[in-house]
Structures are given as structure tokens and as C-alpha cells.
Design a protein around this motif. Structure first.
Motif, PDB file in Angstrom:
ATOM      1  N   LEU A  69       0.835  -1.200   0.000  1.00  0.00           N
ATOM      2  CA  LEU A  69       0.000   0.000   0.000  1.00  0.00           C
ATOM      3  C   LEU A  69       0.873   1.255   0.000  1.00  0.00           C
ATOM      4  CD1 LEU A  69      -2.793   1.419   0.301  1.00  0.00           C
ATOM      5  CD2 LEU A  69      -2.455   1.215   2.777  1.00  0.00           C
ATOM      6  N   ILE A  70       1.865   1.287   0.875  1.00  0.00           N
ATOM      7  CA  ILE A  70       2.757   2.440   0.959  1.00  0.00           C
ATOM      8  C   ILE A  70       3.531   2.618  -0.342  1.00  0.00           C
ATOM      9  CG2 ILE A  70       4.824   3.348   2.108  1.00  0.00           C
ATOM     10  CD1 ILE A  70       3.663   2.117   4.711  1.00  0.00           C
ATOM     11  N   ASP A  71       4.001   1.522  -0.908  1.00  0.00           N
ATOM     12  CA  ASP A  71       4.718   1.613  -2.185  1.00  0.00           C
ATOM     13  C   ASP A  71       3.820   2.170  -3.283  1.00  0.00           C
ATOM     14  OD1 ASP A  71       7.089   0.729  -1.087  1.00  0.00           O
ATOM     15  OD2 ASP A  71       6.816  -1.351  -1.734  1.00  0.00           O
ATOM     16  N   GLY A  72       2.541   1.787  -3.275  1.00  0.00           N
ATOM     17  CA  GLY A  72       1.592   2.322  -4.249  1.00  0.00           C
ATOM     18  C   GLY A  72       1.388   3.812  -4.079  1.00  0.00           C
ATOM     19  N   ILE A  73       1.342   4.257  -2.844  1.00  0.00           N
ATOM     20  CA  ILE A  73       1.205   5.688  -2.568  1.00  0.00           C
ATOM     21  C   ILE A  73       2.469   6.406  -3.025  1.00  0.00           C
ATOM     22  CG2 ILE A  73       0.997   7.435  -0.751  1.00  0.00           C
ATOM     23  CD1 ILE A  73      -0.627   5.272   0.821  1.00  0.00           C
ATOM     24  N   ARG A  74       3.609   5.811  -2.713  1.00  0.00           N
ATOM     25  CA  ARG A  74       4.890   6.407  -3.101  1.00  0.00           C
ATOM     26  C   ARG A  74       4.996   6.537  -4.618  1.00  0.00           C
ATOM     27  NH1 ARG A  74       8.630   3.453  -0.115  1.00  0.00           N
ATOM     28  NH2 ARG A  74       8.582   5.073   1.447  1.00  0.00           N
ATOM     29  N   SER A  75       4.567   5.512  -5.362  1.00  0.00           N
ATOM     30  CA  SER A  75       4.663   5.571  -6.824  1.00  0.00           C
ATOM     31  C   SER A  75       3.712   6.622  -7.393  1.00  0.00           C
ATOM     32  CB  SER A  75       4.405   4.209  -7.460  1.00  0.00           C
ATOM     33  OG  SER A  75       3.068   3.819  -7.301  1.00  0.00           O
TER      34      SER A  75
END
Length: 98
Positions: A69-75
Motif C-alpha cells: 500500500l505504501i509503495d503504491g502511494i509512493r509511486s
């Protein structure tokens, strides 16, 4: 915001936007049902107040799911589609932008 589509989560989301001036929110729920009771109206209300709102499904007891989830937000942030909050996830360096 975990539990963001539930009753208390909605109250906290409203407060975060209206009192704290938060402008980027991710409302997280174990499973997101598009027709969750009143969530469309809540999103519209928060967006009208100036916030960008995303609803996401994530089991926050699953560390890998939280990191995804965090990686998706970061991307999304890297692509210019959002500016994320500072990360507060265990195992990440405090203050990392997501």
C-alpha cells in the motif's frame, strides 16, 4: 487512515480535513465495497473541502500488504498524482515520504 470507511474513521477523516487542514487522505479498510454505506457522499464532502481522497483495501495486520500500500502511494507521488504523508510504518526510516 485505517478503518477510514467505518463510522469512527469517517469522523476522524472529517476532523483531519476540517480542523487539521489535511489535504491528502488514504482511507484504508480490510475490504472496500464501492457501495459501502455513504462512502461516496463522504468522499464528495472531503473533496469539496479541498482534500484528495483515495480509498484502498488493505489488511493492516499483514505487513507485506501495508508495504505494498505504501509503495503504491509512493509511486503515485513520483508520478505527480499525489503528495503523500510521512511514513510512520514500523520497519521504515521515520520521516520517509510515501
Amino acid at each position: 487512515m485505517t478503518g477510514g470507511t467505518g463510522g469512527l474513521g469517517v469522523v476522524v477523516a472529517r476532523h483531519a480535513v476540517q480542523r487539521w487542514g489535511m489535504r491528502d487522505l488514504v482511507l484504508v479498510s480490510p475490504s472496500v465495497v464501492p457501495e459501502a454505506e455513504g462512502i461516496g457522499e463522504v468522499i464528495a464532502e472531503l473533496e469539496e473541502a479541498g482534500a484528495r481522497v483515495r480509498v484502498a483495501a488493505c489488511d493492516v495486520s499483514d505487513r507485506a500488504a501495508v508495504h505494498d500500500l505504501i509503495d503504491g502511494i509512493r509511486s503515485r507521488r513520483r508520478s505527480g498524482r499525489g503528495r503523500g504523508p510521512r511514513c510512520r510504518c514500523p520497519g521504515r526510516r521515520c520521516g520517509d515520504r510515501v
